[in-house]
Write a protein that holds these residues in place. Structure first.
Motif, PDB file in Angstrom:
ATOM      1  N   ALA A   1      51.739  20.613  18.108  1.00  0.00           N
ATOM      2  CA  ALA A   1      50.887  21.774  18.355  1.00  0.00           C
ATOM      3  C   ALA A   1      49.407  21.411  18.195  1.00  0.00           C
ATOM      4  O   ALA A   1      48.549  21.876  18.961  1.00  0.00           O
ATOM      5  N   ILE A   2      49.099  20.581  17.220  1.00  0.00           N
ATOM      6  CA  ILE A   2      47.701  20.150  17.035  1.00  0.00           C
ATOM      7  C   ILE A   2      47.277  19.285  18.223  1.00  0.00           C
ATOM      8  O   ILE A   2      46.152  19.388  18.719  1.00  0.00           O
ATOM      9  N   LYS A   3      48.198  18.441  18.660  1.00  0.00           N
ATOM     10  CA  LYS A   3      47.895  17.624  19.851  1.00  0.00           C
ATOM     11  C   LYS A   3      47.539  18.523  21.041  1.00  0.00           C
ATOM     12  O   LYS A   3      46.549  18.279  21.743  1.00  0.00           O
ATOM     13  N   SER A   4      48.300  19.570  21.236  1.00  0.00           N
ATOM     14  CA  SER A   4      47.993  20.494  22.340  1.00  0.00           C
ATOM     15  C   SER A   4      46.599  21.090  22.160  1.00  0.00           C
ATOM     16  O   SER A   4      45.821  21.212  23.110  1.00  0.00           O
ATOM     17  N   LYS A   5      46.320  21.486  20.942  1.00  0.00           N
ATOM     18  CA  LYS A   5      45.013  22.067  20.626  1.00  0.00           C
ATOM     19  C   LYS A   5      43.890  21.078  20.978  1.00  0.00           C
ATOM     20  O   LYS A   5      42.877  21.439  21.570  1.00  0.00           O
ATOM     21  N   PHE A   6      44.080  19.816  20.581  1.00  0.00           N
ATOM     22  CA  PHE A   6      43.086  18.779  20.889  1.00  0.00           C
ATOM     23  C   PHE A   6      42.989  18.574  22.398  1.00  0.00           C
ATOM     24  O   PHE A   6      41.901  18.421  22.957  1.00  0.00           O
ATOM     25  N   ASP A   7      44.163  18.556  23.073  1.00  0.00           N
ATOM     26  CA  ASP A   7      44.176  18.352  24.523  1.00  0.00           C
ATOM     27  C   ASP A   7      43.443  19.485  25.244  1.00  0.00           C
ATOM     28  O   ASP A   7      42.720  19.263  26.205  1.00  0.00           O
ATOM     29  N   GLU A   8      43.669  20.698  24.764  1.00  0.00           N
ATOM     30  CA  GLU A   8      43.209  21.862  25.518  1.00  0.00           C
ATOM     31  C   GLU A   8      41.777  22.282  25.223  1.00  0.00           C
ATOM     32  O   GLU A   8      41.154  22.965  26.031  1.00  0.00           O
ATOM     33  N   SER A   9      41.290  21.905  24.052  1.00  0.00           N
ATOM     34  CA  SER A   9      39.933  22.354  23.690  1.00  0.00           C
ATOM     35  C   SER A   9      38.884  21.484  24.375  1.00  0.00           C
ATOM     36  O   SER A   9      39.015  20.259  24.421  1.00  0.00           O
ATOM     37  N   THR A  10      37.853  22.121  24.874  1.00  0.00           N
ATOM     38  CA  THR A  10      36.739  21.371  25.456  1.00  0.00           C
ATOM     39  C   THR A  10      35.961  20.685  24.331  1.00  0.00           C
ATOM     40  O   THR A  10      35.595  21.342  23.361  1.00  0.00           O
ATOM     41  N   PRO A  11      35.745  19.406  24.437  1.00  0.00           N
ATOM     42  CA  PRO A  11      35.007  18.720  23.365  1.00  0.00           C
ATOM     43  C   PRO A  11      33.590  19.259  23.251  1.00  0.00           C
ATOM     44  O   PRO A  11      32.956  19.576  24.252  1.00  0.00           O
ATOM     45  N   GLY A  12      33.118  19.367  22.039  1.00  0.00           N
ATOM     46  CA  GLY A  12      31.733  19.775  21.811  1.00  0.00           C
ATOM     47  C   GLY A  12      30.785  18.600  21.998  1.00  0.00           C
ATOM     48  O   GLY A  12      31.203  17.461  22.227  1.00  0.00           O
TER      49      GLY A  12
END
Lengths: 528, 528
Positions: free
Chosen positions: A314-325
């Motif tokens: 789930a964290i991996k998905s979060k990292f995948d889906e969030s636009t990097p700042g």
């Protein structure tokens, strides 16, 4: 050629002695910002040191109420210029203007106001009086404080308005503030306001002095100069260690806050119980502000099993889906890239670094690592390298014993946390791990992410090396952070009229806390 | 070949790993004493470190009342063996048996008992509780403490029974004590008593460990080892700086107490008013115990004139007429001779070093120097070299301005004093000099010699470098000396049942001082 910004020395905004200049850059547009700033030569440091030493002398005669007035006025001036400060700080850091002009400004001015009141109150001075043998001691101002600061919190950690500044000043010391090179413009505005406030409070000309940048050699010379009282440094390990070595060699106190991966243990029953909420919280705190927090939890320890595997996915998905700042500067990006390489080389596996979208400006894909406990224990030093920014690592342990060994292999850290279930199912694991983690960190949490850092008397932002340079202190929290900038002064049978007011028999304010013969009291010393 | 004395590691008196041995010597007869002692190899340090780390773990679960019991029992055992300890300590130091078995024993056991009670009381822990955001912090044990000690106070500064030992243990830490090489026998007796007392209090096997001597390399390795919490060192500058550099490089706290000349200013009207008494007092304190006090006043600052000339002449007579005492060891004598050469070379004039009588054993003529303020200011660093032993120097200044410059040229010092007249005639001079001297010293006195060092909450035995390694601490005084051996631990919203007893809402003893929301109280945290 544009005009080179002036430095503030001995109460004058004047041209720097400089052979070199630099500019700041907007990390989002990657374009240079207006303003050309000097790299000061030693002559500027020398002049600032002389003025600071004179100011320290003058401060001996000055009521702490004027320090209070100075800091309260600075807080007011900052809030009156909230928008312009937030705007420039945002341009120089890439952080949202709303956060800067809003929550961060509020935290910063609250910190300054707490310091102002502590300065006037004086109860922080650890006043100790033994009447039988007439021995009295207290903490007193240490002398000129040099401050070097980061740019991840452009206001609340600013070399002028941040916690080191507020606590050094509140402890009664003049300050020589060196701007973070990414934030010369923001810091210049703040220095102008601080200078104005110090003038209005009728403080010495050398109370607040301000330079933009020094060579490495001059930085080391500054912190070791005989006129310096102490130094505060927050930033990278290489620079911190170089300054620390220079100051240590001549016995000058230096408080460094360097790297920390802030381990969080997610016990299996806590994941089972709070799964989705934990995913949101941990994902957010890793990526918010592009992960540029000294307390960002870069190391998550879990026990292998269905719960932790689901959690990691789930964290991996979060990292995948969030636009990097966007990162604060080109240098921050280069450093992140270099540290990610260190982690890879040490045996960590990248499980997310090809997110769906690209960030703006100096940005890097959100990067999630995974490593087994056994592999971590093969290279614990390298694998706890702080990759400052939007990166984090899961350490997946076979069992609690392995997690214990992983925790035991950690260096000192600013903060650490254990999430355990509320139903008691994690109690045995908690009992094994908590005492081990406790000793590694300055601040220990249950069930809480480490990013919030209240300015509280109960705060501890420090911890064993290399998180900080001395585990007995904190760099956040009023009044305890002020103790760093003080010396212990004892009076052994001094004549009563020679004692400082704080140590005389009569309590000067009726509210000053003093330890008299082992009892804390706001009363007077009883007449014999 | 005689039997080599055993070391105390992990609760066992056992044969040392050693390639070399040494003997102690009676500094009066200059003959070797019985007893052969090992120079431990690294294996002994390594084993002690492992046992100490285990002990530190176990101590987390142990009530401070057992520490109290240990220390109280140690004090009782020492007093029960007063004569034998005094006798051996006298043989190894050349100091009078009566002083050792009497006043020094009493001071030492009083210090240990104060530490015992502070350990049980726990009010030293700087407990800070903020209820609104539920943030709580306190000082907690730092982990295994290595102690290196001098032999000028064979009991009250002993590596086993002295202030560093008492405060490290009272703060909840196991100790690895390294004997002073001049005092292996005395320290062995004390270690036996300490081990017995720790066993009777049911403390961990590694609570007190004891080695006689290490190589320089192993000393540096010990203080930088990851298992060490902190180090306390009292002794010479070269050894202190070497250990400090090793510890600093890896961020391990080390508290060094090194050299100090403890300046005393005798203002002219004070000499006029109290002449004869001052001659007796100053003469005595320079020569008593052969001047082997870390607070011996080696530097007397006077203003040129009839009063000071008469005063110097009288002190010269005192130096001439007093029989020199014996120094603690051949090494102490060699060091004194070397430092006297440094002072001569730097421009100080010897005005007394051919006294009427010779001392016994390792002794040196009482040596009095004189130098003008102007000459002092040409080589202030060399001329404030501590000549540890029966030597002192007058700095004769032209006027108060020159005396001010001399004071400003001093390094940090343990103690300093100004004698001023009681009639107010010295008030202006005092007002000029006192603030300058104040900042140079840990302990400031009026009208008092610095040699007495009460174990008081108001005591400050430290001061700026090189008198000590960090001016914010004291190495004498309970409970403040205990703070050196502690880390600041913060709890940020920890579950209440996870908090240490000291931080829970209920005051565990009803007598524990805690700062709750800015107010010191022995009460409970009010329920919300």
């Amino acid at each position: 050629m544009s005009e080179i910004a002036p430095v503030l020395i001995a109460g004058q905004w004047r041209a720097a002695n400089c052979a070199e200049t630099f500019r700041a850059e907007n990390p989002i547009t990657q374009e240079p910002l207006s303003g050309e700033y000097p790299v000061s030569a030693w002559e500027d440091c020398d002049a600032a040191l002389t003025a600071a030493a004179e100011a320290a002398d003058q401060l001996l005669e000055i009521s702490p109420k004027r320090i209070q007035k100075f800091l309260l006025r600075l807080a007011d001036l900052m809030e009156a210029n909230r928008e312009s400060i937030g705007q420039l700080a945002s341009q120089e850091s890439g952080l949202p203007e709303k956060r800067l002009a809003g929550r961060e400004m509020d935290r910063t001015t609250d910190q300054i106001r707490q310091a102002a009141d502590a300065a006037a109150d004086r109860s922080w001075k650890q006043i100790s009086i033994e009447t039988k043998r007439d021995m009295r001691s207290m903490l007193a101002a240490i002398g000129p404080v040099a401050i070097f600061s980061p740019n991840n919190f452009p206001l609340s950690w600013n070399t002028i308005s941040g916690g080191d500044f507020a606590s050094a000043v509140a402890a009664g010391n003049p300050v020589i503030a060196i701007a973070n090179s990414s934030a010369p413009g923001t810091t210049k505005i703040l220095a102008e306001l601080a200078f104005q406030a110090s003038q209005e409070a009728d403080l010495p000309a050398g109370m607040v002095q301000f330079l933009y940048r020094l060579s490495h050699a001059d930085g080391k010379r500054l912190v070791a100069d005989s006129r310096i009282g102490a130094t505060a440094f927050t930033g990278g390990t290489a620079a911190g260690l170089a300054l620390k070595a220079a100051a240590d060699a001549v016995g000058k106190p230096i408080y460094v806050a360097m790297s920390s991966v802030n381990p969080i243990v997610f016990l299996s029953n806590a994941i089972r119980e709070q799964g989705e909420e934990l995913v949101n919280r941990f994902g957010n705190v890793c990526l918010k502000g592009t992960g540029q927090f000294c307390t960002q939890p870069g190391l998550a320890i879990v026990i292998d099993g269905a719960e932790s595997q689901g959690f990691i996915a789930a964290i991996k998905s979060k990292f995948d889906e969030s636009t990097p700042g966007t990162l604060g500067s080109k240098k921050t990006l280069e450093n992140l890239v270099a540290k990610i390489e260190v982690l890879k080389k040490a045996g960590a596996t990248v499980i997310s670094d090809e997110g769906k979208s690209k960030g703006e400006g100096y940005s890097h894909p959100n990067t999630l690592f995974q490593v087994s406990g056994a592999d971590f224990l093969k290279s614990p030093a390298a694998l706890q390298t702080e990759a400052f920014g939007n990166a984090a690592m899961f350490v997946v342990c076979q069992d609690i014993a392995e997690a214990k060994a992983v925790i035991d292999s950690l260096h000192g850290q600013l903060a650490g946390c254990i999430y355990s279930s509320t139903d008691g199912a994690d109690a045995a694991a908690y009992a094994t791990l908590a005492p081990r983690l406790r000793r590694k960190v300055g601040r220990f949490m249950d069930d809480k992410m480490p990013n919030g850092m209240p300015v509280s008397i109960g705060m501890g932002h420090g911890g064993p090396f290399p998180a900080s340079g001395h585990p007995g202190f904190t760099s956040v929290g009023i009044p305890n952070a002020m103790r760093r900038f003080a010396v212990l002064q004892s009076y052994d049978q001094a004549r009563h009229n020679h004692l400082p007011e704080e140590l005389q028999n009569k309590n000067p304010s009726g509210q000053l806390w003093r330890n008299i013969d082992g009892q804390w009291t706001t009363g007077d010393v009883a007449d014999a």
